[in-house]
Scaffold this motif. Structure first.
Motif, mmCIF file in Angstrom:
data_model
loop_
_atom_site.group_PDB
_atom_site.id
_atom_site.type_symbol
_atom_site.label_atom_id
_atom_site.label_comp_id
_atom_site.label_asym_id
_atom_site.label_seq_id
_atom_site.Cartn_x
_atom_site.Cartn_y
_atom_site.Cartn_z
ATOM 1 N N SER A 1 34.553 79.551 -76.858
ATOM 2 C CA SER A 1 34.730 80.750 -77.499
ATOM 3 C C SER A 1 36.103 81.155 -77.914
ATOM 4 O O SER A 1 35.835 81.294 -78.763
ATOM 5 C CB SER A 1 35.035 81.318 -75.738
ATOM 6 N N ILE B 1 38.192 86.869 -78.544
ATOM 7 C CA ILE B 1 37.383 87.306 -77.338
ATOM 8 C C ILE B 1 37.728 87.980 -76.144
ATOM 9 O O ILE B 1 36.902 87.729 -75.640
ATOM 10 C CB ILE B 1 37.096 85.659 -77.435
ATOM 11 N N ARG C 1 34.107 88.729 -80.036
ATOM 12 C CA ARG C 1 33.443 87.411 -80.551
ATOM 13 C C ARG C 1 34.083 86.531 -81.670
ATOM 14 O O ARG C 1 34.276 85.152 -81.748
ATOM 15 C CB ARG C 1 31.897 86.969 -80.607
ATOM 16 N N SER D 1 32.359 80.198 -73.652
ATOM 17 C CA SER D 1 31.150 80.519 -73.718
ATOM 18 C C SER D 1 29.679 78.947 -73.311
ATOM 19 O O SER D 1 29.061 79.436 -73.692
ATOM 20 C CB SER D 1 30.819 80.178 -75.966
ATOM 21 N N ILE E 1 29.166 86.541 -76.762
ATOM 22 C CA ILE E 1 28.232 84.612 -76.274
ATOM 23 C C ILE E 1 27.076 85.052 -74.871
ATOM 24 O O ILE E 1 26.049 83.994 -75.411
ATOM 25 C CB ILE E 1 29.696 84.414 -76.212
#
Lengths: 468, 207
Positions: free
Chosen positions: A130, A225, A230, B86, B110
């Motif tokens: 991420s 994030i 994102r 993620s 995500i």
């Protein structure tokens, strides 16, 4: 709908097709992989009898599971050893460039790619992590993906995506002394909330942002994030170009001239349209510390932990959970909270400039007896540079342990973990419940300089008292 | 654990099942599956470790441990569910525990993409409706029939108009959520794009 922003331009440039369902097929210019989120993707390729489409567009390193005390192979942890072996095997089989331990270029993937010059303006960059938003600091559009999407990038170099909206976060003035990029981004997340960025790319702009070094900009974009976005990016400028110049994988000679010409054309137009614009005054930001279990729950060093009544209705549920988990009382000061562990490192704050700032605080001082303190350079290159500058020695002399590069206790997949309900002062990015390896461990996020100050005093401290 | 896990495949249009409510905002993927369980080269054993630390803390009282929820397959959550890391391991763990669809106030980006990529539809409903469902689940079994084509969830005595991104809805109905082959259909366009990108040309010394 945004128009003529850098995000729009890079998106349009990389659009391959409109998919039947209505999303866009986007070409991924640079794909970064590591040992944790790639093995199942390679496994799926095998199941589908597919090859890696553009092996040159994927680069690998190993970071999450590597021990930081002894990196000799095989690793003591057999599961960690199995993961690195799997990555080695997959890279060899698919002819993917792999920066392994000892190569001189291994490290946290988001530290390594910029320092190699792989990260460049105008690219789309994806990685099964991420914090891929980090690379947006160079004016690339970079975002984290999951393992099935890693599979799709390997197999097709593209992803199905819905275009994000764009929010500009304009930061006026400049940060004051003792206040760092980490403090600024924690303030942005606190102001907007941890989910405000859902569906958005964040464009960080304004004098305070362009006054930052590239490494500081990476800290800002890295934590997009944590605000739900994102992707976060900064329009490239002269600092961006001079950072990239002469890096190992940077374009050279006439290619450099071509690159520079193109990069200079890449930025949001002056009259571009944003879906939203937020402004804040960076000079008002003070050293900041999180008190709760989300990166949005932060306060300035001299503030009190908010009372439930002072919080917006939607924040109350998580605040109650946070008081209980952190054993904090509403209204309590964050300053002077005793800490057990101090950690300097991570893709947020494990770069050479972070270590330099912390070393400045630590020079000639000793870490409190009650504290276990350790520094983990973000990469082998960072470690080498720190040694050349004598920074490792300053850390060691102060009582910090000096470790080998990796993600370490940011997420505690390696042996570096909190024990029981220890409190850590950490330069990393997440203070989630259990994040640092103990299900009851407590994390206070802050800048590396603030971690150094906390290590010396054994409690949360104002670093400004150390640097005058 | 439940009966043997079979991953979803092809078109997804209807899901029927019992709801399981999990209350809390900003539930991150570290909580859904703590990092130590990411030390694996396949997803097979993740189901039993879902919410491991939260479950241990609640000593059997976590919704995923309650006997009455053991056959549930529709997870009902609050806002910003799945924020943070993620790791696809999070939806994989939920799916392997038995979750087939999620209804929530909102989802992290995500996490949402990962759910689509593995065949778990995520729907949103207003806060009020979510709380209504969660309150109901606290006291009795709630079974929902989800009709993806019409974005509708029906219970014995209520209907809910679910929201889902149109592109996601279409991907589930056509089976294109399993994206690889759809993406590869444009092989020539991908090659063309590769050849057009400025930085591919000037990065001739790229590794």
């Amino acid at each position: 709908m945004s128009q003529d922003t850098l995000f729009d331009k890079v998106w349009d440039l990389h659009k391959v097709s409109s998919l039947p369902g209505g999303s866009d097929q986007i070409f991924i210019g640079l794909h970064l992989i590591h040992e944790v989120t790639s093995p199942q993707a390679f496994g799926a390729l095998k199941d589908k009898k597919l090859k890696v489409k553009f092996p040159d567009r994927t680069v690998a390193t190993v970071d999450h599971i590597v021990p930081t005390d002894n990196q000799s192979r095989p690793f003591k942890d057999t599961l960690a050893e199995q993961m690195i072996e799997t990555l080695e095997k997959n890279c060899l089989e698919h002819k993917i460039k792999f920066f392994n331990i000892g190569s001189g270029n291994q490290g946290i993937v988001h530290v390594v790619a910029p320092e190699l010059g792989l990260t460049q303006p105008g690219m789309t960059i994806a990685c099964g992590d991420s914090h891929t938003s980090t690379h947006g600091a160079f004016g690339s559009i970079a975002f984290g993906i999951g393992t099935s999407q890693v599979r799709d990038v390997l197999a097709t170099q593209t992803l199905p995506m819905n275009k994000l909206k764009v929010r500009q976060i304009w930061c006026d003035n400049k940060l004051s002394k003792g206040v760092y990029a980490k403090d600024l981004v924690l303030n942005i997340i606190n102001k907007l909330g941890v989910k405000a960025g859902v569906g958005f790319a964040y464009e960080f702009a304004g004098p305070a942002i362009h006054g930052l070094s590239m490494e500081e900009r990476m800290t800002i974009c890295n934590m997009s994030i944590e605000g739900g976005a994102r992707c976060g990016y900064i329009n490239p400028d002269e600092k961006t170009f001079s950072y990239i110049k002469n890096k190992l994988c940077a374009p050279k000679n006439e290619n450099w001239d071509k690159a520079l010409r193109w990069w200079k054309s890449l930025k949001s137009d002056e009259n571009s349209i944003y879906d939203d614009v937020i402004k804040l005054d960076a000079s008002k930001v003070e050293p900041t510390v999180t008190w709760g279990i989300t990166p949005g729950q932060s306060i300035s060093i001299n503030e009190q932990i908010p009372l439930l009544d002072d919080l917006p209705p939607n924040d109350k549920l998580v605040a109650k959970e946070a008081y209980e988990y952190m054993s904090f009382k509403p209204g309590q000061l964050i300053k002077d909270t005793p800490v057990d562990v101090c950690f300097i490192g991570s893709c947020t704050n494990g770069r050479i400039s972070d270590l330099r700032v912390a070393a400045k605080v630590l020079r000639g001082k000793k870490v409190s007896k009650n504290v276990k303190a350790f520094a983990v350079p973000g990469s082998e290159k960072v470690a080498t540079e720190a040694k050349q500058e004598g920074i490792d020695q300053i850390f060691k002399d102060s009582g910090f342990q000096w470790r080998e590069p990796g993600c370490s206790m940011c997420l505690a997949m390696n042996p570096d973990k909190l024990i029981g309900n220890q409190v850590s002062a950490s330069s990393s990015n997440r203070n989630f419940k259990g994040r640092q390896g103990s299900p009851s461990g407590r994390t206070l996020l802050m800048s590396p300089a603030m971690v150094a100050a906390a290590a010396i005093n054994g409690k949360v401290s104002d670093v400004r008292e150390f640097i005058n | 654990m439940k009966s043997e896990f079979t991953p979803p495949i092809g078109k997804i249009s209807n899901m029927n099942g019992q709801c399981i409510s999990l209350i809390g905002n900003d539930i991150d993927t570290d909580r859904i599956i703590p990092a130590r369980f990411l030390k694996c080269v396949n997803f097979d054993s993740l189901g039993e470790s879902v919410f491991e630390d939260d479950r241990k803390t609640l000593k059997g009282k976590h919704p995923f441990d309650l006997e009455e929820n053991k056959n549930a397959s529709i997870l009902v959550v609050n806002s910003n569910f799945g924020c943070g890391s993620s790791r696809e391991h999070a939806p994989q763990a939920l799916m392997r525990w038995g979750i087939k669809a999620i209804i929530g106030e909102s989802f992290a980006d995500i996490f949402y993409s990962n759910c689509i990529a593995i065949g778990i539809p995520c729907f949103t409903l207003p806060k009020k409706s979510i709380e209504e469902i969660q309150n109901y689940c606290d006291n009795q079994f709630l079974f929902l029939e989800i009709d993806l084509k019409n974005s509708l969830a029906k219970s014995k005595d209520s209907n809910f108009n679910l929201e889902i991104k149109e592109s996601s809805r279409k991907m589930f109905l056509t089976g294109e959520w399993d994206a690889t082959s759809t993406l590869l259909d444009n092989k020539n366009l991908i090659e063309n794009k590769f050849n057009q990108l400025p930085y591919i040309k000037f990065n001739t010394n790229f590794l």
